[in-house]
Design an enzyme around this catalytic site. Structure first.
Site, PDB file in Angstrom:
ATOM      1  N   ASN A   9      73.408 196.065 130.547  1.00 26.76           N
ATOM      2  CA  ASN A   9      73.698 196.965 129.400  1.00 26.76           C
ATOM      3  C   ASN A   9      72.641 197.965 129.371  1.00 26.76           C
ATOM      4  O   ASN A   9      71.318 197.700 128.984  1.00 26.76           O
ATOM      5  CB  ASN A   9      73.779 196.254 128.149  1.00 26.76           C
ATOM      6  CG  ASN A   9      73.860 196.923 126.722  1.00 26.76           C
ATOM      7  OD1 ASN A   9      74.135 198.391 127.018  1.00 26.76           O
ATOM      8  ND2 ASN A   9      73.974 196.524 125.823  1.00 26.76           N
ATOM      9  N   LYS A  11      72.251 200.297 127.633  1.00 29.03           N
ATOM     10  CA  LYS A  11      71.922 200.867 126.330  1.00 29.03           C
ATOM     11  C   LYS A  11      71.876 202.335 126.229  1.00 29.03           C
ATOM     12  O   LYS A  11      72.286 203.218 127.060  1.00 29.03           O
ATOM     13  CB  LYS A  11      70.843 200.046 125.279  1.00 29.03           C
ATOM     14  CG  LYS A  11      70.915 198.664 125.492  1.00 29.03           C
ATOM     15  CD  LYS A  11      70.282 197.803 124.324  1.00 29.03           C
ATOM     16  CE  LYS A  11      70.615 196.038 124.609  1.00 29.03           C
ATOM     17  NZ  LYS A  11      69.889 195.481 123.615  1.00 29.03           N
ATOM     18  N   HIS A  95      79.059 194.241 120.422  1.00 29.62           N
ATOM     19  CA  HIS A  95      77.832 194.070 120.673  1.00 29.62           C
ATOM     20  C   HIS A  95      77.023 194.023 119.387  1.00 29.62           C
ATOM     21  O   HIS A  95      77.233 194.883 118.318  1.00 29.62           O
ATOM     22  CB  HIS A  95      77.024 195.152 121.312  1.00 29.62           C
ATOM     23  CG  HIS A  95      75.566 194.923 121.979  1.00 29.62           C
ATOM     24  ND1 HIS A  95      74.628 194.951 121.199  1.00 29.62           N
ATOM     25  CD2 HIS A  95      74.890 194.348 123.186  1.00 29.62           C
ATOM     26  CE1 HIS A  95      73.552 194.640 121.799  1.00 29.62           C
ATOM     27  NE2 HIS A  95      73.705 194.106 122.984  1.00 29.62           N
ATOM     28  N   GLU A  97      74.408 195.187 118.241  1.00 24.74           N
ATOM     29  CA  GLU A  97      73.955 196.701 117.578  1.00 24.74           C
ATOM     30  C   GLU A  97      75.070 197.518 117.180  1.00 24.74           C
ATOM     31  O   GLU A  97      74.840 198.252 116.278  1.00 24.74           O
ATOM     32  CB  GLU A  97      73.144 197.251 118.852  1.00 24.74           C
ATOM     33  CG  GLU A  97      71.788 196.548 119.216  1.00 24.74           C
ATOM     34  CD  GLU A  97      71.416 196.761 120.593  1.00 24.74           C
ATOM     35  OE1 GLU A  97      71.846 197.596 121.205  1.00 24.74           O
ATOM     36  OE2 GLU A  97      70.251 195.834 120.816  1.00 24.74           O
ATOM     37  N   GLU A 166      75.187 186.301 122.818  1.00 23.09           N
ATOM     38  CA  GLU A 166      73.860 187.145 122.588  1.00 23.09           C
ATOM     39  C   GLU A 166      73.255 186.672 121.504  1.00 23.09           C
ATOM     40  O   GLU A 166      73.464 187.428 120.087  1.00 23.09           O
ATOM     41  CB  GLU A 166      74.106 188.526 122.842  1.00 23.09           C
ATOM     42  CG  GLU A 166      74.421 189.118 123.997  1.00 23.09           C
ATOM     43  CD  GLU A 166      74.095 190.465 124.366  1.00 23.09           C
ATOM     44  OE1 GLU A 166      73.495 190.504 125.449  1.00 23.09           O
ATOM     45  OE2 GLU A 166      74.210 191.382 123.530  1.00 23.09           O
ATOM     46  N   GLY A 172      66.084 191.860 122.915  1.00 23.16           N
ATOM     47  CA  GLY A 172      64.857 192.894 122.934  1.00 23.16           C
ATOM     48  C   GLY A 172      63.403 192.194 122.558  1.00 23.16           C
ATOM     49  O   GLY A 172      62.770 192.963 122.162  1.00 23.16           O
ATOM     50  N   SER A 208      66.831 188.994 126.079  1.00 24.06           N
ATOM     51  CA  SER A 208      65.724 188.733 127.063  1.00 24.06           C
ATOM     52  C   SER A 208      65.760 187.982 128.059  1.00 24.06           C
ATOM     53  O   SER A 208      64.936 187.373 128.588  1.00 24.06           O
ATOM     54  CB  SER A 208      64.631 187.979 125.890  1.00 24.06           C
ATOM     55  OG  SER A 208      64.283 188.960 124.934  1.00 24.06           O
TER      56      SER A 208
HETATM   57  P1  13P Z   1      67.593 192.481 126.213  1.00 22.44           P
HETATM   58  O1  13P Z   1      67.871 191.902 127.476  1.00 22.44           O
HETATM   59  O2  13P Z   1      66.732 193.575 126.340  1.00 22.44           O
HETATM   60  O3  13P Z   1      67.058 191.444 125.306  1.00 22.44           O
HETATM   61  O4  13P Z   1      69.063 192.847 125.622  1.00 22.44           O
HETATM   62  C1  13P Z   1      70.022 191.958 125.540  1.00 22.44           C
HETATM   63  C2  13P Z   1      71.145 192.817 125.341  1.00 22.44           C
HETATM   64  O5  13P Z   1      71.411 193.240 124.049  1.00 22.44           O
HETATM   65  C3  13P Z   1      72.274 193.034 126.360  1.00 22.44           C
HETATM   66  O6  13P Z   1      73.597 193.394 125.720  1.00 22.44           O
END
Ligand code: 13P
Length: 244
Positions: A9, A11, A95, A97, A166, A172, A208
């Protein structure tokens, strides 16, 4: 159907030049063992770039969001049909976010998952609890609520989806759920999926994930791969995770 799947992803990262370098490195480095699928979910403007680079390769591509609507006056939205036209195979829905920063409710996430399927895409349905919810002991209730909302709309079509756990506190942050912590929630989710006859789908872990922890996470019996954020922007890291 259940199988190993590793999804990057990206982002809201990248640009034409950086993407090109990343895609070239992924193509050069990916040895594509037959037992797993690798995909990248890129920002909307770069889906055509991903298609041009990856078409005919062993790496699939997709998007990070999709409209719940088929077409119409929905300024700024992108439909599943549009994504399918550009060869997308996967799309992330729900997601954290999107849920946290864009107010997506369980009902919206379920509608997006349905729209993705209607458009011929595989939705990667994301669920996960916040740190406060975990500390309050609410993890099962939260992830079940999020999952049930999608299952109640999709019914038997849940078998055509991918689920991603997740935990929000692991995204993150560099703090990963330990393999047993993640496995415990995956087992709860897989048992719940049985209500829709979908216990056989792939359930990914995200939060992560790195080359250094991927193998032990993916070795858990109910973890079928990963949804990878930051580490998917580094070709060597992502390739090592995909090979784990
Ligand atoms: P990270 O791997 O940066 O923690 O992000 C995870 C994520 O949100 C994948 O969709």
């Amino acid at each position: 159907m259940r199988g190993k799947l590793i999804v990057g992803n990206w982002k809201m990262h990248g640009g034409l030049a950086a993407n090109s370098a990343l895609l070239v490195a992924l193509l050069a480095g990916w040895k594509s063992p037959a037992d797993r699928t690798v995909a990248v979910c890129v920002p909307f403007p770069y889906i055509g770039q991903a298609r041009d680079a990856l078409a005919g390769s062993a790496i699939a591509w997709g998007a990070q969001d999709v409209s719940a609507h088929v077409s119409g006056a929905f300024t700024g939205e992108v439909s599943a049909g549009m994504l399918a036209e550009f060869g997308c195979r996967y799309v992330l829905v729900g997601h954290s976010e999107r849920r946290q920063l864009h107010g997506e409710t369980d009902a919206v996430v379920a509608a997006k998952a349905a729209a993705a399927l209607d458009g011929g895409l595989t939705p990667v349905v994301c669920v996960g609890e916040t740190l406060a919810e975990r500390n309050a002991g609410h993890t099962p209730a939260v992830v079940w609520r999020q999952l049930d909302a999608v299952m109640s709309v999709l019914g038997g079509r849940m078998t055509l989806t991918v689920l991603a756990y997740e935990p929000v506190w692991a995204i993150g942050t560099g703090v990963t759920a330990t393999p047993p912590e993640a496995q415990a929630v995956h087992a709860l989710l897989r048992a719940r999926l049985a209500a829709a006859g979908a216990q056989g789908i792939s359930v990914l872990y995200g939060g992560s994930v790195k080359a250094a922890n991927a193998a032990e996470l993916f070795a858990m019996p109910d973890i079928d791969g990963g949804l990878v954020g930051g580490a998917s922007l580094d070709a060597n890291e992502f390739l090592a995770i995909a090979a784990a």
